[in-house]
Design an enzyme around this catalytic site. Structure first.
Site, short mmCIF file in Angstrom:
data_model
loop_
_atom_site.label_atom_id
_atom_site.label_comp_id
_atom_site.label_asym_id
_atom_site.label_seq_id
_atom_site.Cartn_x
_atom_site.Cartn_y
_atom_site.Cartn_z
N CYS A 31 23.03 8.29 90.54
CA CYS A 31 23.92 9.39 90.92
C CYS A 31 23.97 10.41 89.79
O CYS A 31 22.95 11.01 89.46
CB CYS A 31 25.30 8.86 91.31
SG CYS A 31 26.31 10.08 92.22
N HIS A 80 23.71 5.49 95.76
CA HIS A 80 24.25 4.36 95.00
C HIS A 80 23.61 3.06 95.49
O HIS A 80 24.04 2.50 96.51
CB HIS A 80 25.77 4.29 95.17
CG HIS A 80 26.50 5.36 94.43
ND1 HIS A 80 26.89 5.23 93.11
CD2 HIS A 80 26.89 6.60 94.82
CE1 HIS A 80 27.50 6.34 92.72
NE2 HIS A 80 27.50 7.18 93.74
N GLU A 123 23.98 0.21 94.31
CA GLU A 123 24.97 -0.87 94.21
C GLU A 123 25.89 -0.91 95.43
O GLU A 123 26.61 -1.90 95.63
CB GLU A 123 25.78 -0.73 92.91
CG GLU A 123 26.82 0.37 92.90
CD GLU A 123 26.27 1.74 92.57
OE1 GLU A 123 27.08 2.66 92.34
OE2 GLU A 123 25.03 1.91 92.55
#
Length: 214
Positions: free
Chosen positions: A89, A194, A196
């Site tokens: 990001c 993202h 994650e």
């Protein structure tokens, strides 16, 4: 055992990135050691470096620069020794020459380009760009190994990076117009989304990074 330095400079998504990296590492036959750190000595010696980031470009750059010796240590690891680097990001955006959010802020300049506000040509495609979206225009790269061209990742941002050299764009996303979703140059890579927060596809990308040998 290889070490992965996850840079701690006050970024908001640090813990979720750490958790995802540990999960991705745990699925590998030879799991690396994930180290959350702002220690320049640890970063300079790391085998891989991950730079997360959430928020405004200028604020993240200021927080990063406030950690004495961190930029030089990251440069030693990634630019001098060639350790694989992944920006997430705003961590990806900081690779650019400059960010144009709330004025002009100098970036790292590792991948030439600018970070500017996303402009949507579709009134239904709202900005900030938040939610799941498919990758398009993907080029072959180990970071995307095993992922379909249209795999969906989770985005949350209002600004995006435009590399000066189109060859540095690894993948795009279409949200009222196409803009950069991932970049790669040599041992440097970054993703606007993202991983994650992107479930199985994101974990696969992180595992690919942990085994990437540029």
């Amino acid at each position: 055992m290889q070490s992965v330095a996850l840079i701690d400079y006050g970024s908001g998504n640090l813990r979720s990135a750490e958790k995802a990296l540990r999960r991705a590492a745990g699925a590998l036959s030879r799991a690396p050691d994930i180290v959350v750190t702002a220690d320049p000595d640890v970063v300079a010696r790391a085998d891989r470096v991950v730079l997360p980031g959430v928020g405004a470009f200028a604020a993240c750059m200021a927080a990063f620069e406030a950690r004495d010796g961190l930029e030089a240590a990251m440069g030693e690891a990634c630019r001098t020794r060639g350790a694989p680097f992944l920006g997430i990001c705003v961590g990806m955006q900081l690779l650019a020459d400059r960010g144009l959010e709330f004025g002009e802020t100098k970036g790292l300049g590792w991948i030439p380009g600018d970070v500017a506000r996303v402009v949507s040509n579709d009134p239904l495609a709202k900005i900030p760009h938040m939610g799941w979206n498919g990758l398009v225009d993907c080029r072959a790269h180990p970071l995307l190994g095993g992922l379909p061209d249209d795999c969906h990742m989770y985005f949350t941002h209002s600004f995006a990076m435009t590399p000066t050299d189109p060859a540095d764009r690894l993948a795009a996303v279409d949200h009222g117009g196409r803009f950069t979703a991932a970049v790669a140059r040599g041992n440097l890579a970054g993703v606007q989304f993202h991983p994650e927060k992107s479930q199985g596809a994101g974990l696969r990308l992180l595992a690919n990074f942990l085994e990437w040998a540029p």
